[in-house]
Design an enzyme around this catalytic site. Structure first.
Site, PDB file in Angstrom:
ATOM      1  N   SER A  80      34.588 -19.612 -17.840  1.00 44.58           N
ATOM      2  CA  SER A  80      34.215 -20.827 -16.754  1.00 44.58           C
ATOM      3  C   SER A  80      33.119 -20.221 -16.009  1.00 44.58           C
ATOM      4  O   SER A  80      32.493 -19.107 -15.974  1.00 44.58           O
ATOM      5  CB  SER A  80      35.487 -20.340 -15.609  1.00 44.58           C
ATOM      6  OG  SER A  80      35.482 -19.604 -15.054  1.00 44.58           O
TER       7      SER A  80
ATOM      8  N   ARG B 198      31.834 -15.098 -33.475  1.00 43.46           N
ATOM      9  CA  ARG B 198      30.643 -15.681 -33.017  1.00 43.46           C
ATOM     10  C   ARG B 198      29.746 -14.763 -32.079  1.00 43.46           C
ATOM     11  O   ARG B 198      28.599 -14.673 -32.239  1.00 43.46           O
ATOM     12  CB  ARG B 198      30.718 -17.008 -32.154  1.00 43.46           C
ATOM     13  CG  ARG B 198      29.765 -17.848 -32.027  1.00 43.46           C
ATOM     14  CD  ARG B 198      30.261 -19.319 -31.616  1.00 43.46           C
ATOM     15  NE  ARG B 198      30.375 -19.529 -30.037  1.00 43.46           N
ATOM     16  CZ  ARG B 198      30.837 -20.425 -29.622  1.00 43.46           C
ATOM     17  NH1 ARG B 198      30.905 -21.399 -30.363  1.00 43.46           N
ATOM     18  NH2 ARG B 198      30.779 -20.599 -28.474  1.00 43.46           N
TER      19      ARG B 198
ATOM     20  N   SER C 134      30.213 -28.264 -33.583  1.00 40.75           N
ATOM     21  CA  SER C 134      30.048 -26.796 -33.823  1.00 40.75           C
ATOM     22  C   SER C 134      29.888 -26.386 -35.146  1.00 40.75           C
ATOM     23  O   SER C 134      30.440 -26.878 -36.377  1.00 40.75           O
ATOM     24  CB  SER C 134      31.510 -26.317 -33.281  1.00 40.75           C
ATOM     25  OG  SER C 134      31.403 -26.621 -31.937  1.00 40.75           O
TER      26      SER C 134
ATOM     27  N   ARG D 287      41.147 -32.372 -30.323  1.00 42.95           N
ATOM     28  CA  ARG D 287      41.095 -31.148 -31.261  1.00 42.95           C
ATOM     29  C   ARG D 287      41.331 -30.012 -30.372  1.00 42.95           C
ATOM     30  O   ARG D 287      40.839 -29.846 -29.097  1.00 42.95           O
ATOM     31  CB  ARG D 287      39.832 -30.979 -31.765  1.00 42.95           C
ATOM     32  CG  ARG D 287      39.443 -29.809 -32.660  1.00 42.95           C
ATOM     33  CD  ARG D 287      38.081 -29.688 -33.444  1.00 42.95           C
ATOM     34  NE  ARG D 287      36.931 -29.275 -32.539  1.00 42.95           N
ATOM     35  CZ  ARG D 287      36.638 -28.253 -32.298  1.00 42.95           C
ATOM     36  NH1 ARG D 287      36.919 -27.386 -33.156  1.00 42.95           N
ATOM     37  NH2 ARG D 287      35.496 -28.043 -31.553  1.00 42.95           N
TER      38      ARG D 287
ATOM     39  N   CYS E 283      35.737 -26.068 -24.633  1.00 42.68           N
ATOM     40  CA  CYS E 283      34.650 -26.293 -23.771  1.00 42.68           C
ATOM     41  C   CYS E 283      33.668 -27.523 -24.308  1.00 42.68           C
ATOM     42  O   CYS E 283      32.776 -28.121 -23.485  1.00 42.68           O
ATOM     43  CB  CYS E 283      33.833 -25.237 -23.807  1.00 42.68           C
ATOM     44  SG  CYS E 283      33.057 -24.467 -25.190  1.00 42.68           S
TER      45      CYS E 283
ATOM     46  N   GLU F 297      28.350 -18.750 -22.061  1.00 43.73           N
ATOM     47  CA  GLU F 297      28.544 -20.010 -22.552  1.00 43.73           C
ATOM     48  C   GLU F 297      29.797 -20.228 -21.777  1.00 43.73           C
ATOM     49  O   GLU F 297      30.885 -19.752 -21.670  1.00 43.73           O
ATOM     50  CB  GLU F 297      29.104 -19.644 -23.983  1.00 43.73           C
ATOM     51  CG  GLU F 297      29.224 -21.030 -24.824  1.00 43.73           C
ATOM     52  CD  GLU F 297      30.446 -21.871 -24.434  1.00 43.73           C
ATOM     53  OE1 GLU F 297      30.764 -22.483 -23.644  1.00 43.73           O
ATOM     54  OE2 GLU F 297      31.476 -21.259 -25.338  1.00 43.73           O
ATOM     55  N   LEU F 298      29.524 -21.262 -20.650  1.00 38.27           N
ATOM     56  CA  LEU F 298      30.349 -21.412 -19.561  1.00 38.27           C
ATOM     57  C   LEU F 298      30.896 -23.001 -19.709  1.00 38.27           C
ATOM     58  O   LEU F 298      31.222 -23.338 -20.650  1.00 38.27           O
ATOM     59  CB  LEU F 298      29.526 -21.300 -18.419  1.00 38.27           C
ATOM     60  CG  LEU F 298      28.703 -19.917 -18.336  1.00 38.27           C
ATOM     61  CD1 LEU F 298      27.808 -20.142 -16.861  1.00 38.27           C
ATOM     62  CD2 LEU F 298      29.514 -18.773 -18.205  1.00 38.27           C
TER      63      LEU F 298
ATOM     64  N   GLU G 142      36.430 -29.850 -15.546  1.00 30.14           N
ATOM     65  CA  GLU G 142      36.973 -29.538 -16.921  1.00 30.14           C
ATOM     66  C   GLU G 142      38.455 -29.970 -17.104  1.00 30.14           C
ATOM     67  O   GLU G 142      39.151 -29.080 -16.458  1.00 30.14           O
ATOM     68  CB  GLU G 142      36.122 -28.375 -17.105  1.00 30.14           C
ATOM     69  CG  GLU G 142      36.414 -28.071 -18.936  1.00 30.14           C
ATOM     70  CD  GLU G 142      35.599 -27.014 -19.592  1.00 30.14           C
ATOM     71  OE1 GLU G 142      35.069 -27.076 -20.434  1.00 30.14           O
ATOM     72  OE2 GLU G 142      35.344 -26.041 -18.564  1.00 30.14           O
TER      73      GLU G 142
ATOM     74  N   LYS H 201      36.171  -7.463 -25.005  1.00 29.77           N
ATOM     75  CA  LYS H 201      37.545  -7.562 -24.308  1.00 29.77           C
ATOM     76  C   LYS H 201      37.923  -8.934 -24.437  1.00 29.77           C
ATOM     77  O   LYS H 201      37.596  -9.951 -23.865  1.00 29.77           O
ATOM     78  CB  LYS H 201      37.277  -7.129 -22.663  1.00 29.77           C
ATOM     79  CG  LYS H 201      38.393  -7.237 -22.084  1.00 29.77           C
ATOM     80  CD  LYS H 201      38.127  -7.278 -20.437  1.00 29.77           C
ATOM     81  CE  LYS H 201      37.903  -8.982 -20.139  1.00 29.77           C
ATOM     82  NZ  LYS H 201      38.951  -9.915 -20.577  1.00 29.77           N
ATOM     83  N   PRO H 202      38.803  -9.066 -25.208  1.00 28.12           N
ATOM     84  CA  PRO H 202      39.583 -10.415 -25.290  1.00 28.12           C
ATOM     85  C   PRO H 202      40.392 -10.966 -24.233  1.00 28.12           C
ATOM     86  O   PRO H 202      40.866  -9.825 -23.356  1.00 28.12           O
ATOM     87  CB  PRO H 202      40.505 -10.130 -26.495  1.00 28.12           C
ATOM     88  CG  PRO H 202      41.028  -8.975 -26.582  1.00 28.12           C
ATOM     89  CD  PRO H 202      39.824  -8.124 -25.819  1.00 28.12           C
ATOM     90  N   ALA H 203      40.885 -12.181 -23.918  1.00 26.15           N
ATOM     91  CA  ALA H 203      41.586 -12.481 -22.947  1.00 26.15           C
ATOM     92  C   ALA H 203      42.932 -12.076 -23.020  1.00 26.15           C
ATOM     93  O   ALA H 203      43.530 -12.082 -23.938  1.00 26.15           O
ATOM     94  CB  ALA H 203      41.582 -14.054 -23.008  1.00 26.15           C
TER      95      ALA H 203
ATOM     96  N   ASN I 134      40.986 -19.683 -25.791  1.00 24.73           N
ATOM     97  CA  ASN I 134      41.180 -20.902 -26.537  1.00 24.73           C
ATOM     98  C   ASN I 134      41.039 -20.852 -28.159  1.00 24.73           C
ATOM     99  O   ASN I 134      41.346 -21.628 -28.861  1.00 24.73           O
ATOM    100  CB  ASN I 134      40.555 -21.891 -25.778  1.00 24.73           C
ATOM    101  CG  ASN I 134      38.789 -21.925 -25.785  1.00 24.73           C
ATOM    102  OD1 ASN I 134      38.673 -20.554 -25.698  1.00 24.73           O
ATOM    103  ND2 ASN I 134      38.259 -22.773 -25.672  1.00 24.73           N
TER     104      ASN I 134
END
Length: 488
Positions: free
Chosen positions: A237, A167, A449, A286, A292, A258-259, A389, A182-184, A159
């Site tokens: 998740s 980060r 953020s 946004r 999240c 960070e879930l 969520e 490893k990106p999505a 996302n």
């Protein structure tokens, strides 16, 4: 600024291992699609478990030299990366809009936000401190030093393709750690383009390695099981986070998680409703609601709930939906058809339990994975939308009676990432800081953020913090040394 065709051609298609672009072992490749049109954007390397281990090999081989690199030198590379990102901001923004779907204006905002982690941690790299002092008995000296944890495995979500990478990468590199990221599979192009930028900034080979894959678990598990790995950082998740924690426990890895979130947005009867509505639009819509930190449950005092609902409904009706590259678009596509189906199911469940549908509520026919910006009110307790969520442009409103009632509803969740509250009462605001069970809070603001602040949650929203002074310590280990009294 490159056009779409030029930009996609400029994005590397290989795995980035030991400073080289390499083909994956799987010939079919990983296909990346535009969620606004369903069209193929690019086919890139589809890494295998063996490719993942090769990437870890490279990170391990580079670890000692990078740890011994002067903090100032590490910081200067991150600062050069920041400067290069500013120069290429339009290209990165367009790339994120193409592969993730967010409006171009918001993608530009992510470039700014993601860049701040490079700038912040370029400065923090030279501020890693320890301490020296006499032990209480006076018989020796205590020396406390900080050291790089070691090779790190970073798993990022789809996302925020740039910001979630910077980060994690920036503090790891600033601390002296090497990484495999490893990106999505849904949005890997931005990370590949960022790796190219880091090489241009002068990052030595092997310090940053990128593995793209359609088989996340199969590639991740051998890396996590390898005793040479010393740190795992994951954003995603809660169910996946739990599974990764179990795997990480075998080698007692340092972990940052960070879930999921289920953010309450509480509006009291004394709130400035103009500010509350503005904040609600930011906190909910946004990034198309796919964040999240997105407000999930709007808990509004019964005396102002109708006025608040009317105002946000009017604003939501005016939101333009479309491909993120079009002028004036505020709501782009959701990431895929599964996200659309989930939003539909949550709205249907709430309406079936008596909620009032004020606007939207349906998938949009045609190309792409679009869902109407939606407002529902009078959501009944037990509705799935209050527990799950949403990750979509759906604003759900629940009334409350008094402060205790609001706090009870807000805390009635397994999650605890962020909360929002609007009130003019300073004492009430102070009480909410202590009473709301979240790792972050926005008091009369709709976005929290910031690279200079610690990002993270409590309960099942995760472990550890990213950003702020705290962020670099996730990648450092503390060593205590006792020496004899030098004057004895």
């Amino acid at each position: 600024m490159l056009n779409e065709k030029e930009l996609l051609a400029d994005v590397p298609a290989g795995l980035y291992i030991a400073g080289e672009w390499a083909e994956g072992e799987r010939p079919a490749g990983l296909k990346v699609f535009d969620p606004a049109t369903g069209e193929l954007l690019k086919t890139i390397a589809d890494g295998s478990p063996a490719d993942g281990i090769r990437a870890l090999d490279a990170a391990v081989a580079a670890a000692d030299d990078w740890a011994a690199t002067a903090p100032r030198a590490r910081g200067e590379i991150l600062r050069r990366a920041f400067d290069l990102l500013q120069e290429r901001a339009d290209d990165f923004a367009l790339l994120m809009t193409l592969e993730m779907g967010k409006p171009l204006a918001e993608a530009r905002g992510e470039v700014t936000y993601g860049g701040e982690f490079l700038r912040w941690f370029s400065e923090e790299s030279v501020r890693i401190t320890g301490r020296y002092g006499t032990n209480p008995e006076g018989t020796g000296r205590i020396i406390v030093t900080q050291h790089p944890v070691g090779p790190c495995f970073l798993i990022t979500p789809w996302n925020f393709p740039l910001a979630m990478a910077t980060r994690k990468i920036a503090p790891a590199l600033a601390a002296g750690c090497t990484v495999v990221i490893k990106p999505a599979a849904l949005t890997p192009l931005t990370t590949l383009y960022f790796a190219k930028l880091m090489a241009d900034a002068g990052l030595p080979a092997g310090v940053l390695n990128v593995v793209t894959t359609t088989s996340s678990g199969a590639v991740s598990s051998p890396i996590i099981a390898d005793p040479r790995l010393r740190k795992l950082s994951f954003t995603g998740s809660t169910p996946v986070g739990r599974a990764l924690l179990k795997e990480a426990s075998e080698n007692v890895l340092r972990t940052s998680m960070e879930l999921g979130g289920n953010a309450p947005f509480v509006v009291f009867d004394d709130a400035d409703l103009d500010r509350a509505v503005d904040g609600a639009m930011l906190a909910k819509f946004r990034n198309i609601g796919e964040a999240c930190t997105a407000a999930n449950r709007f808990i509004v005092h019964e005396s102002v709930v109708e006025e608040f609902a009317d105002r946000v409904t009017d604003r939501v009706r005016r939101l333009k939906v479309g491909r993120g590259t079009e002028d004036g678009v505020a709501i782009g596509p959701l990431i895929d058809g599964k996200a659309v189906a989930k939003a539909s199911e949550l709205v249907s469940d709430a309406v079936g339990r008596g909620a009032r549908l004020r606007v939207g509520g349906s998938a949009i026919d045609g190309a792409g994975s679009f869902f109407e910006p939606t407002v529902i009110s009078d959501v009944a307790p037990g509705s799935e939308i209050l527990r799950e969520e949403i990750f979509g442009p759906v604003l759900a409103i629940v009334p409350f009676r008094d402060e205790d009632d609001a706090v009870r509803i807000a805390n009635d969740t397994e999650y605890g990432l962020v909360s929002y509250a609007y009130t003019r009462d300073l004492a009430r605001g102070q009480r909410l800081i202590e009473r709301l069970q979240t790792g972050m809070m926005g008091l009369n603001v709709g976005v929290v953020s910031n690279a200079a602040a610690p990002f993270g949650g409590v309960k099942q929203s995760g472990l550890g913090r990213e950003g702020g002074f705290e962020g670099i310590h996730e990648y450092l280990s503390t060593k205590y040394t006792l020496t004899p009294d030098p004057f004895a």
